[in-house]
Design an enzyme around this catalytic site. Structure first.
Site, PDB file in Angstrom:
ATOM      1  N   ARG A  76     -56.752  45.207  26.375  1.00  0.00           N
ATOM      2  CA  ARG A  76     -57.799  46.071  25.814  1.00  0.00           C
ATOM      3  C   ARG A  76     -57.235  46.883  24.662  1.00  0.00           C
ATOM      4  O   ARG A  76     -57.830  46.966  23.595  1.00  0.00           O
ATOM      5  CB  ARG A  76     -58.346  46.983  26.912  1.00  0.00           C
ATOM      6  CG  ARG A  76     -59.354  48.005  26.409  1.00  0.00           C
ATOM      7  CD  ARG A  76     -58.685  49.368  26.358  1.00  0.00           C
ATOM      8  NE  ARG A  76     -59.601  50.368  25.834  1.00  0.00           N
ATOM      9  CZ  ARG A  76     -59.264  51.284  24.955  1.00  0.00           C
ATOM     10  NH1 ARG A  76     -58.051  51.350  24.464  1.00  0.00           N
ATOM     11  NH2 ARG A  76     -60.128  52.169  24.546  1.00  0.00           N
ATOM     12  N   HIS A  81     -56.994  48.118  18.898  1.00  0.00           N
ATOM     13  CA  HIS A  81     -56.191  48.691  17.817  1.00  0.00           C
ATOM     14  C   HIS A  81     -55.651  47.694  16.799  1.00  0.00           C
ATOM     15  O   HIS A  81     -55.124  48.104  15.774  1.00  0.00           O
ATOM     16  CB  HIS A  81     -55.038  49.507  18.406  1.00  0.00           C
ATOM     17  CG  HIS A  81     -55.525  50.643  19.249  1.00  0.00           C
ATOM     18  ND1 HIS A  81     -56.209  51.719  18.729  1.00  0.00           N
ATOM     19  CD2 HIS A  81     -55.469  50.852  20.587  1.00  0.00           C
ATOM     20  CE1 HIS A  81     -56.544  52.550  19.710  1.00  0.00           C
ATOM     21  NE2 HIS A  81     -56.109  52.045  20.842  1.00  0.00           N
TER      22      HIS A  81
END
Length: 116
Positions: A76, A81
């Site tokens: 995740r 990011h």
């Protein structure tokens, strides 16, 4: 906002895993990689699963050490990011081969909690 219990997060995880399985059903990697909507949907599901996994209490994570909680949460974080560095092969392999197996383990956690 009322506090959610652990089962709510577990059911969220199962729901998003079902979505991933359904989105990629009857699809091969080539179709996946060329279908922007499915790619983005699967990535979003993995992001939500990873966020929900972070809400699983430590005692439950320790009771099921074979479930890759840390890896799901880490995926995740990478997806959120690394906008331009998503490894779509890893996303595909996770979606197609790992999620169906991991889903069975989350179903077992729910069953165990409901039997208490």
């Amino acid at each position: 906002m009322p506090k959610r219990d652990i089962k709510a997060f577990l059911y969220d995880i199962l729901s998003y895993m079902d979505d991933i399985i359904n989105f990629t059903k009857d699809m091969d990697y080539e179709e996946f990689i060329n279908n922007k909507a499915i790619k983005y949907a699967v990535i979003r599901c993995l992001e939500v699963i990873g966020e929900a996994v972070k809400k699983i209490p430590k005692d439950i994570r320790e009771k099921y050490p074979h479930i890759p909680f840390k890896e799901l949460a880490g995926m995740r974080d990478k997806l959120i990011h690394q906008y331009f560095g998503v490894d779509y092969l890893t996303v595909w392999e996770t979606a197609k081969y790992e999620i169906p197996e991991i889903k069975k383990e989350f179903e077992k956690i729910i069953k165990d909690l409901e039997e208490k």
